[in-house]
Motif scaffolding. Sequence first.
Motif, short mmCIF file in Angstrom:
data_model
loop_
_atom_site.label_atom_id
_atom_site.label_comp_id
_atom_site.label_asym_id
_atom_site.label_seq_id
_atom_site.Cartn_x
_atom_site.Cartn_y
_atom_site.Cartn_z
N UNK A 78 24.34 61.96 -11.03
CA UNK A 78 23.83 60.80 -10.42
C UNK A 78 24.44 59.60 -11.44
N UNK A 79 24.10 60.15 -12.98
CA UNK A 79 24.41 59.04 -13.85
C UNK A 79 26.07 58.87 -13.90
N UNK A 80 26.80 59.88 -13.53
CA UNK A 80 28.31 59.73 -13.49
C UNK A 80 28.68 58.94 -12.44
N UNK A 81 28.03 58.87 -11.19
CA UNK A 81 28.30 58.36 -10.06
C UNK A 81 27.67 56.63 -10.15
N UNK A 82 26.89 56.39 -11.28
CA UNK A 82 26.61 55.09 -11.39
C UNK A 82 25.18 54.68 -10.91
N UNK A 83 24.49 55.60 -10.36
CA UNK A 83 23.01 55.73 -9.90
C UNK A 83 22.88 54.41 -9.00
N UNK A 84 23.61 54.18 -8.26
CA UNK A 84 23.92 53.04 -7.18
C UNK A 84 24.36 53.54 -5.88
N UNK A 85 23.62 53.61 -4.78
CA UNK A 85 23.93 53.70 -3.37
C UNK A 85 24.79 52.67 -2.69
N UNK A 86 26.01 53.67 -2.16
CA UNK A 86 27.04 52.66 -1.66
C UNK A 86 26.64 52.12 -0.34
N UNK A 139 32.05 65.20 -2.80
CA UNK A 139 31.85 64.78 -4.33
C UNK A 139 31.04 63.22 -4.33
N UNK A 140 30.71 62.68 -3.08
CA UNK A 140 30.04 61.29 -3.18
C UNK A 140 28.77 61.56 -3.03
N UNK A 141 27.93 60.53 -3.69
CA UNK A 141 26.53 60.75 -3.55
C UNK A 141 25.94 59.57 -2.87
N UNK A 142 24.68 59.78 -2.18
CA UNK A 142 24.13 58.61 -1.57
C UNK A 142 22.67 58.78 -1.42
N UNK A 143 21.88 57.86 -0.95
CA UNK A 143 20.40 58.06 -0.78
C UNK A 143 20.36 59.22 0.30
N UNK A 144 19.26 59.90 0.40
CA UNK A 144 19.05 60.87 1.23
C UNK A 144 18.74 60.14 2.89
N UNK A 145 17.79 59.13 2.50
CA UNK A 145 17.53 58.34 3.91
C UNK A 145 18.75 57.78 4.48
N UNK A 146 19.70 57.46 3.52
CA UNK A 146 20.62 56.43 4.10
C UNK A 146 21.82 57.31 4.68
N UNK A 147 22.28 58.50 3.88
CA UNK A 147 22.89 59.30 4.37
C UNK A 147 22.70 60.25 5.96
N UNK A 148 21.31 60.47 5.82
CA UNK A 148 20.64 61.14 6.88
C UNK A 148 20.86 60.13 8.16
N UNK A 149 20.50 58.85 8.00
CA UNK A 149 20.79 57.79 9.06
C UNK A 149 22.35 57.56 9.60
N UNK A 150 23.14 57.70 8.55
CA UNK A 150 24.57 57.53 8.78
C UNK A 150 25.09 58.94 9.54
N UNK A 151 24.76 59.87 9.30
CA UNK A 151 25.02 61.26 10.09
C UNK A 151 24.50 61.37 11.45
N UNK A 152 23.54 60.41 11.81
CA UNK A 152 22.97 60.50 13.11
C UNK A 152 24.07 60.07 14.10
N UNK A 153 25.13 59.31 13.61
CA UNK A 153 25.78 58.54 14.49
C UNK A 153 27.63 58.94 13.97
N UNK A 154 27.80 59.43 12.79
CA UNK A 154 29.19 59.75 12.34
C UNK A 154 29.11 61.02 11.82
N UNK A 155 30.41 61.69 11.49
CA UNK A 155 30.59 62.90 11.10
C UNK A 155 31.55 63.05 9.87
N UNK A 156 31.83 61.78 9.21
CA UNK A 156 32.67 61.75 8.05
C UNK A 156 32.04 60.83 6.96
N UNK A 157 32.45 60.91 5.75
CA UNK A 157 31.96 60.26 4.62
C UNK A 157 31.89 58.68 4.62
#
Length: 444
Positions: free
Chosen positions: A376-384, A399-417
Amino acid sequence: METADTTNSDAYVSNSYPVSLNDSSSTSSSSFPVVRFLQAPVTTLFEYSGFLRPRLSNDESESLNLLNNNNSSSSNNHSLSDSGGVSGNDVVGNSEGDVSIRIIGDGEQEGGGGDDGGESVVLSGGGEREVADSSDVDGRSSGNSDSLNQQRYDLQQVSRWIEQVLPFSLLLIVVFIRQHLQGFFVTIYVTAFMYKSNDILRKQTALKGERRLSVLIGYSMIFMFHVVGVYWWYQNDDLSYPLFMIPPKTIPPFWHAIFIIIVNDTMVRQAAMTLKLVLLMYYRNSRGHNFRRQGQMLTLVEYALLLYRAFLPAPVWYRFFLNKEYGSLFSSLITGLYLTFKLTSVVGKVGSFYAALKALSRKEMHYGSYATPEKVSEAGDMCAICQEKMQAPILLCCNHIFCEDCVSEWFERERTCPLCRALVRPADIRSFGDGSTSLFFRLF
């Protein structure tokens, strides 16, 4: 000289008439003919759109014939005056296709011997080729025009047939609607109510932690009273028997069978929406793992609903096809074929329900894992996605990092990063985590 001047002036006047007529016709065609549309609506629309040539009135057709006759007579006068004015040349064509040009001298008469001072030139090869080429072009153009005219004629006949059938068809539709007025009204009402309920459910699901408990309770009570009220109104019409997989007592007519299936299918979806609102109450302040579990529960409810709706029309059509009036052998054969087709279509629904149940029982995430503090520190500790500090960060396979809430909602509609568009989520089943409900009717 006077005769020539008169002929030229007549030709000029006759040639000027079609121009004025075309201008008037183009001016009149720019406005939509309302009176003709009331008389022949289909043909008028075809003519106004350019598929058919506009029909002329009687006065226009008579004036057009007179102008064509004047044009042909003036062209004949021109040809005669031109042939009389050229006093030195004769062009003669024989029957074999050769063209002979004889040049007559100054002192030689037209009827006298032309061997002394005249010359004759015979064109044999080129003349034939030119005549043949022109005849081929004329033949092709005439064939294309004939086929085009035939197509326009067929289209005009079809439009006239539609104009003859359309009034009687509209009368039949009006009488049919009057005979089933209550059924049409109820079908339109429950369908519109279901569409609005689906929109409300999706908006409440998108609110996440901002949902109000009183609003959710109010909507769930309205949905429940709506379902109970419809079945209480039709309690004597065998409407509730198919809900328990029991065929109606009597053989329903075709349109009554359609009405029973549509109402039951809509009311079952309305009851499922009430259950989804209860789930939203339970997961009202969900975050992280609970948010993903909420989406999985909503998806499981929807696939269970799809499986139940696949069986729902079977009792009605079983009673409809098993009609002994058509013969026991025929009715048994048709009923058996329907049940066979129904079982083959239900297999896919069972597989989807099993996949949704398996996804609910799986505890780990299928699109990533929890990230370590070093990552998380290497990624900048900021959700895109939310542009805030990461909460429960998830490391994807890319190897991309996101908040669990954000990425869970994203994958409700998409299949890609969200960043690199790499394929992350497997194509197992469609997710209904946004609270939506399938809006297609299940009639068979």
